[in-house]
Design a protein around this motif. Structure first.
Motif, PDB file in Angstrom:
ATOM      1  N   GLU A 172       0.810  -1.318  -0.155  1.00 49.34           N
ATOM      2  CA  GLU A 172      -0.001   0.048   0.052  1.00 49.34           C
ATOM      3  C   GLU A 172       0.696   1.350  -0.146  1.00 49.34           C
ATOM      4  OE1 GLU A 172      -4.137   0.210   2.136  1.00 49.34           O
ATOM      5  OE2 GLU A 172      -2.458   0.295   3.520  1.00 49.34           O
ATOM      6  N   THR A 173       0.663   2.196  -0.864  1.00 48.69           N
ATOM      7  CA  THR A 173       1.333   3.429  -1.189  1.00 48.69           C
ATOM      8  C   THR A 173       0.542   4.705  -1.195  1.00 48.69           C
ATOM      9  OG1 THR A 173       2.780   2.120  -2.291  1.00 48.69           O
ATOM     10  CG2 THR A 173       3.144   4.365  -2.562  1.00 48.69           C
ATOM     11  N   SER A 174       1.061   5.763  -0.397  1.00 49.58           N
ATOM     12  CA  SER A 174       0.140   6.830  -0.577  1.00 49.58           C
ATOM     13  C   SER A 174      -0.067   7.496  -1.915  1.00 49.58           C
ATOM     14  CB  SER A 174       0.601   7.957   0.557  1.00 49.58           C
ATOM     15  OG  SER A 174       1.734   8.696   0.328  1.00 49.58           O
ATOM     16  N   ALA A 175      -0.862   8.346  -2.357  1.00 50.88           N
ATOM     17  CA  ALA A 175      -0.761   8.886  -3.604  1.00 50.88           C
ATOM     18  C   ALA A 175       0.246  10.122  -3.709  1.00 50.88           C
ATOM     19  CB  ALA A 175      -2.467   9.559  -3.701  1.00 50.88           C
ATOM     20  N   ASP A 215       3.155   9.710  -2.146  1.00 51.52           N
ATOM     21  CA  ASP A 215       4.535   9.027  -2.505  1.00 51.52           C
ATOM     22  C   ASP A 215       4.467   8.628  -3.859  1.00 51.52           C
ATOM     23  OD1 ASP A 215       5.324   9.341   0.006  1.00 51.52           O
ATOM     24  OD2 ASP A 215       4.748   7.295   0.870  1.00 51.52           O
ATOM     25  N   SER A 219      -2.828  11.832 -10.560  1.00 51.43           N
ATOM     26  CA  SER A 219      -4.101  11.422  -9.971  1.00 51.43           C
ATOM     27  C   SER A 219      -5.120  10.854 -10.871  1.00 51.43           C
ATOM     28  CB  SER A 219      -4.742  12.512  -9.296  1.00 51.43           C
ATOM     29  OG  SER A 219      -4.087  12.970  -8.070  1.00 51.43           O
ATOM     30  N   VAL A 265      -8.257   2.131  -3.494  1.00 50.00           N
ATOM     31  CA  VAL A 265      -7.921   2.937  -2.518  1.00 50.00           C
ATOM     32  C   VAL A 265      -8.838   3.039  -1.383  1.00 50.00           C
ATOM     33  CG1 VAL A 265      -9.631   4.514  -3.654  1.00 50.00           C
ATOM     34  CG2 VAL A 265      -7.576   5.384  -2.657  1.00 50.00           C
ATOM     35  N   GLU A 268      -7.225   7.439   4.837  1.00 46.82           N
ATOM     36  CA  GLU A 268      -6.630   7.252   6.024  1.00 46.82           C
ATOM     37  C   GLU A 268      -6.392   8.825   6.472  1.00 46.82           C
ATOM     38  OE1 GLU A 268      -2.548   6.114   7.373  1.00 46.82           O
ATOM     39  OE2 GLU A 268      -3.679   4.206   7.627  1.00 46.82           O
ATOM     40  N   ARG A 291      -4.996  11.432   3.809  1.00 46.84           N
ATOM     41  CA  ARG A 291      -4.170  10.641   2.936  1.00 46.84           C
ATOM     42  C   ARG A 291      -5.170   9.559   2.123  1.00 46.84           C
ATOM     43  NH1 ARG A 291       0.948   8.347   5.809  1.00 46.84           N
ATOM     44  NH2 ARG A 291       0.721   7.025   4.042  1.00 46.84           N
ATOM     45  N   ARG A 292      -4.611   9.264   1.011  1.00 50.45           N
ATOM     46  CA  ARG A 292      -5.408   8.175  -0.006  1.00 50.45           C
ATOM     47  C   ARG A 292      -4.318   7.181  -0.252  1.00 50.45           C
ATOM     48  NH1 ARG A 292      -8.826  10.235   2.151  1.00 50.45           N
ATOM     49  NH2 ARG A 292     -10.488  11.705   1.184  1.00 50.45           N
ATOM     50  N   LEU A 293      -4.705   5.795   0.296  1.00 52.77           N
ATOM     51  CA  LEU A 293      -3.667   4.861   0.208  1.00 52.77           C
ATOM     52  C   LEU A 293      -4.147   3.915  -0.958  1.00 52.77           C
ATOM     53  CD1 LEU A 293      -3.068   4.190   3.997  1.00 52.77           C
ATOM     54  CD2 LEU A 293      -1.674   5.431   2.553  1.00 52.77           C
ATOM     55  N   TYR A 294      -3.248   3.611  -1.906  1.00 45.64           N
ATOM     56  CA  TYR A 294      -3.414   2.674  -2.891  1.00 45.64           C
ATOM     57  C   TYR A 294      -2.767   1.351  -2.969  1.00 45.64           C
ATOM     58  CZ  TYR A 294      -5.651   6.522  -5.436  1.00 45.64           C
ATOM     59  OH  TYR A 294      -6.484   7.647  -5.865  1.00 45.64           O
TER      60      TYR A 294
END
Length: 108
Positions: A23-26, A28, A45, A59, A62, A65-68
């Protein structure tokens, strides 16, 4: 959109590679894509949206933040298409496995 149309874009392929690590933040993702491809956060985006809308990414929120993360649904279509070609490499991989086993046996 067909799975290969989604994956035909190098930015989206690279984003999936990043998400495959977990899982990675938008933010990052945008930082890496900006550095590697020189594209803006809004452009990243849009790519994330295409991946999400076509079943390649999920997605979750959190806080702000949006975690993908990778969604395997989109990859199932790719896997189904590739399945017809596996016969070409399955025999070769089996033969390679046999040769590796012979090599290990010979070293003993």
């Amino acid at each position: 959109m067909h799975a290969f149309d989604v994956l035909g874009d190098p930015v989206r392929r690279r984003i999936l590679e990043l998400l495959a690590d977990g899982e990675t933040s938008a933010g990052d993702v945008a930082a890496v894509m900006g550095g590697e491809f020189g594209i803006s956060q809004p452009a990243v985006s849009q790519h994330l949206r295409v991946l999400r809308d076509n079943g390649f990414a999920t997605v979750r929120a959190e806080g702000t933040r949006r975690l993908y993360a990778v969604d395997p649904t989109g990859l199932q279509e790719v896997d189904a298409w590739v399945e017809q070609f596996r016969v070409f490499w399955d025999r070769k991989l089996d033969a390679l496995g046999t040769e590796i086993a012979r090599g290990k046996k010979a070293r003993r």
